[in-house]
Design a protein around this motif. Structure first.
Motif, mmCIF file in Angstrom:
data_model
loop_
_atom_site.group_PDB
_atom_site.id
_atom_site.type_symbol
_atom_site.label_atom_id
_atom_site.label_comp_id
_atom_site.label_asym_id
_atom_site.label_seq_id
_atom_site.Cartn_x
_atom_site.Cartn_y
_atom_site.Cartn_z
ATOM 1 N N ALA A 49 0.839 -1.189 0.000
ATOM 2 C CA ALA A 49 0.000 0.000 0.000
ATOM 3 C C ALA A 49 0.873 1.237 0.000
ATOM 4 C CB ALA A 49 -0.934 0.014 1.218
ATOM 5 N N ALA A 50 0.305 2.357 -0.427
ATOM 6 C CA ALA A 50 1.012 3.627 -0.402
ATOM 7 C C ALA A 50 0.024 4.755 -0.199
ATOM 8 C CB ALA A 50 1.806 3.842 -1.693
ATOM 9 N N ILE A 51 0.537 5.869 0.287
ATOM 10 C CA ILE A 51 -0.293 7.035 0.541
ATOM 11 C C ILE A 51 0.473 8.280 0.145
ATOM 12 C CG2 ILE A 51 0.452 7.157 2.959
ATOM 13 C CD1 ILE A 51 -2.463 8.084 3.588
ATOM 14 N N THR A 58 -4.769 7.041 -1.880
ATOM 15 C CA THR A 58 -4.087 5.824 -1.451
ATOM 16 C C THR A 58 -4.073 4.804 -2.565
ATOM 17 O OG1 THR A 58 -6.141 4.975 -0.487
ATOM 18 C CG2 THR A 58 -4.654 6.179 0.973
ATOM 19 N N TYR A 59 -3.157 3.851 -2.468
ATOM 20 C CA TYR A 59 -2.990 2.802 -3.461
ATOM 21 C C TYR A 59 -2.809 1.474 -2.738
ATOM 22 C CZ TYR A 59 -1.639 7.007 -6.038
ATOM 23 O OH TYR A 59 -1.603 8.270 -6.584
ATOM 24 N N TYR A 60 -3.335 0.404 -3.331
ATOM 25 C CA TYR A 60 -3.259 -0.907 -2.713
ATOM 26 C C TYR A 60 -2.955 -1.986 -3.742
ATOM 27 C CZ TYR A 60 -5.622 1.393 1.176
ATOM 28 O OH TYR A 60 -5.955 2.251 2.200
ATOM 29 N N PHE A 68 -6.970 -4.097 3.866
ATOM 30 C CA PHE A 68 -5.979 -3.229 4.491
ATOM 31 C C PHE A 68 -6.318 -1.770 4.212
ATOM 32 C CE2 PHE A 68 -2.078 -6.294 4.414
ATOM 33 C CZ PHE A 68 -2.839 -7.276 5.021
ATOM 34 N N THR A 69 -5.955 -0.908 5.155
ATOM 35 C CA THR A 69 -6.148 0.526 4.998
ATOM 36 C C THR A 69 -4.889 1.252 5.444
ATOM 37 O OG1 THR A 69 -8.530 0.341 5.425
ATOM 38 C CG2 THR A 69 -7.537 2.534 5.591
ATOM 39 N N VAL A 70 -4.344 2.084 4.572
ATOM 40 C CA VAL A 70 -3.185 2.897 4.915
ATOM 41 C C VAL A 70 -3.657 4.313 5.229
ATOM 42 C CG1 VAL A 70 -2.690 3.482 2.490
ATOM 43 C CG2 VAL A 70 -0.871 3.624 4.213
ATOM 44 N N SER A 71 -3.074 4.902 6.253
ATOM 45 C CA SER A 71 -3.415 6.261 6.634
ATOM 46 C C SER A 71 -2.173 6.934 7.190
ATOM 47 C CB SER A 71 -4.555 6.279 7.665
ATOM 48 O OG SER A 71 -4.177 5.599 8.849
ATOM 49 N N VAL A 79 2.826 6.958 9.806
ATOM 50 C CA VAL A 79 1.954 6.302 8.844
ATOM 51 C C VAL A 79 1.506 4.979 9.445
ATOM 52 C CG1 VAL A 79 3.862 5.192 7.614
ATOM 53 C CG2 VAL A 79 1.689 5.589 6.437
ATOM 54 N N TYR A 80 0.283 4.568 9.119
ATOM 55 C CA TYR A 80 -0.310 3.373 9.692
ATOM 56 C C TYR A 80 -0.750 2.412 8.594
ATOM 57 C CZ TYR A 80 -0.768 6.640 13.590
ATOM 58 O OH TYR A 80 -0.524 7.572 14.574
#
Length: 126
Positions: A49-51, A58-60, A68-71, A79-80
């Motif tokens: 993932a990326a943010i 965001t990208y997955y 999954f969730t990126v934040s 970053v989480y």
């Protein structure tokens, strides 16, 4: 010049959840897009993932999309990666990385990242 430290890995059963954190120091955090990658034994390090810098996009990877969730919290320079519905195939060492690239064309490639954390182990049992 940027230090990244991951935390939050551990052992969970399939279907469980984990939340990984990556704390950054040394540079202005919001100047960097952030990515998460993972590497299992015998496999190449793969994009997860990326943010983007502001957190607006965001990208997955297809393998984690919907689970999954990126934040990011730029005020905390952190970053989480929230990981839900974990599967045994998610088992890997997870790395966070920072890059001055901003385009989605670049953020899925590990070659485009300037700085890397030490990794944190995620193990999912069946």
């Amino acid at each position: 010049q940027v230090q990244l430290v991951e935390s939050g890995g551990g052992l969970v059963q399939a279907g469980g959840s984990l939340k990984l954190s990556c704390a950054a120091s040394g540079r202005t955090f919001n100047n960097y897009a952030m990515g998460w990658f993972r590497q299992a034994p015998g496999k190449e390090r793969e994009f997860v993932a990326a943010i983007r810098r502001s957190g607006d996009i965001t990208y997955y990877a297809d393998s984690v999309k919907g689970r999954f969730t990126v934040s990011r919290d730029n005020a905390k320079s952190t970053v989480y990666l929230q990981m839900n519905s974990l599967k045994p195939e998610d088992t890997a060492v997870y790395y966070c990385a920072a890059t001055t690239y901003y385009s989605g064309l670049y953020l899925s490639s590990r070659a485009n990242y300037n700085y890397w954390g030490q990794g944190t182990q995620v193990t999912v049992s069946s």
